[in-house]
Design an enzyme around this catalytic site. Structure first.
Site, PDB file in Angstrom:
ATOM      1  NE  ARG A   1      -4.257  -1.352  -0.047  1.00  0.00           N
ATOM      2  CZ  ARG A   1      -4.372  -2.345  -0.914  1.00  0.00           C
ATOM      3  NH1 ARG A   1      -3.362  -2.629  -1.736  1.00  0.00           N
ATOM      4  NH2 ARG A   1      -5.473  -3.067  -0.977  1.00  0.00           N
TER       5      ARG A   1
ATOM      6  CD  GLU B   1      -2.691   3.658  -5.364  1.00  0.00           C
ATOM      7  OE1 GLU B   1      -3.794   3.209  -5.760  1.00  0.00           O
ATOM      8  OE2 GLU B   1      -1.789   2.930  -4.954  1.00  0.00           O
TER       9      GLU B   1
ATOM     10  CG  HIS C   1      -3.062  -0.242  -7.021  1.00  0.00           C
ATOM     11  ND1 HIS C   1      -3.486   0.423  -5.899  1.00  0.00           N
ATOM     12  CD2 HIS C   1      -3.091  -1.567  -6.681  1.00  0.00           C
ATOM     13  CE1 HIS C   1      -3.753  -0.432  -4.931  1.00  0.00           C
ATOM     14  NE2 HIS C   1      -3.512  -1.652  -5.389  1.00  0.00           N
TER      15      HIS C   1
END
Length: 324
Positions: free
Chosen positions: A237, A266, A284
């Site tokens: 993460r 993000e 991602h």
């Protein structure tokens, strides 16, 4: 008939599966729903099939009256306040296991691409600047025989370690608790302190969940302890790494390079990272194989369906809500 809100586009077979037994309100767009729209559309629904972009904190959960289950299409669930959901009797599920090998593939892909400077080489060839062979043209770091340090030896961390064994890598790891002896033996992995891992590893790969304790787990102090030839890989993460501190360390060449699939805010990326050559950036996509993302969609749908049929979901994150 129970009603399910699917908050963002998923693989279509998951929606078809749900429509066999439930009324489905499907937001089949890539933009998904704003928080306000999600709260409004959830009215009259019994379940939500959510994604990482749905930020379901305690305040939002308090407005989701009648929701019995939230089925997240991800293994991570830091976008959902699970304790708050438990207090309200809302079941929360995720999609573990199915994405382990695919994510491990990608973590190792980032490791290799970063160490051997593949994106730089690709851009160099396309630019037309390549004129001749040179002794040190885009020389990188060896992977075979190097030391890999893993923060987190769960499913994905262990899968990365198995790949590393094929390259003859020495494996160190750190976790909240040492792994079972059988797993350590299988992987030939040694439990070490955080400091020792940072000091001795040629590659540091992150496989920890995002919790208050792991936020900025890697910051300026940790980066300063790493070798100047070391490479940091993050497929966990984004907030596990202090992005500003990492950009500074890369710019000053305190570490050799980094490979990142996740970011603190993000889809925003720290501006300095975008200007650096010694970082490989991906949007991602560590679990983004067709087969895996299709199975994640189906697993979330199956979790939601089971809960609404009175069955305990296979991937229940808060069993206290089930027994309450």
């Amino acid at each position: 008939m129970s009603k399910i809100l699917v908050s963002k586009r998923v693989y279509p077979e998951a929606v078809e599966f749900l429509r066999k037994d439930f009324e489905v309100d499907y937001e089949g767009t890539d933009a998904g729903l704003t928080t306000e729209a999600l709260i409004e559309r959830a009215k009259g629904c019994d379940a939500i099939v959510s994604q990482l972009t749905d930020k379901l904190n305690a305040e939002i959960l308090s407005q989701l009256e009648g929701i019995k289950v939230i089925a997240n299409v991800a293994v991570g669930f830091d976008n959902i306040d699970v304790p708050a959901a438990t207090e309200r009797g809302i079941l929360v599920t995720n999609t573990p296991g199915v994405l382990t090998e695919t994510t491990a593939d990608f973590a190792f892909t980032l490791l290799m691409a970063t160490a051997r400077r593949i994106p730089e080489g690709h851009a160099f060839v396309h630019s037309g600047e390549w004129k001749t062979w040179l002794i040190d043209l885009l020389a990188g770091q060896d992977i075979h025989g190097a030391t890999l340090g893993l923060f987190g030896l769960g499913r994905i961390g262990a899968a990365v370690a198995r790949r590393a064994k094929g390259f003859g890598m020495r494996i160190l790891y750190n976790d909240a608790q040492p792994a079972p002896a059988a797993l350590e033996h299988e992987l030939d992995a040694r439990f070490v302190s955080k400091d020792e891992l940072l000091r001795d590893s040629d590659f540091v790969s992150l496989h920890v969940p995002l919790t208050p304790e792991t936020r900025h787990f890697i910051g300026a102090a940790e980066l300063a302890r790493m070798k100047p030839t070391a490479i940091l890989i993050n497929t966990a993460r984004g907030p596990v790494v202090d992005e500003v501190a990492l950009a500074d360390a890369l710019e000053k060449r305190l570490i050799w390079a980094a490979g990142l699939d996740v970011f603190e805010r993000e889809p925003q990326v720290e501006a300095k990272l975008l200007s650096l050559q010694n970082v490989v950036l991906a949007p991602h996509i560590a679990s983004a194989s067709v087969a895996t993302r299709r199975r994640m969609s189906m697993m979330a749908a199956e979790n939601a369906a089971a809960a609404l049929k009175g069955e305990r979901p296979a991937n229940l994150l808060n069993p206290d809500a089930w027994t309450a």
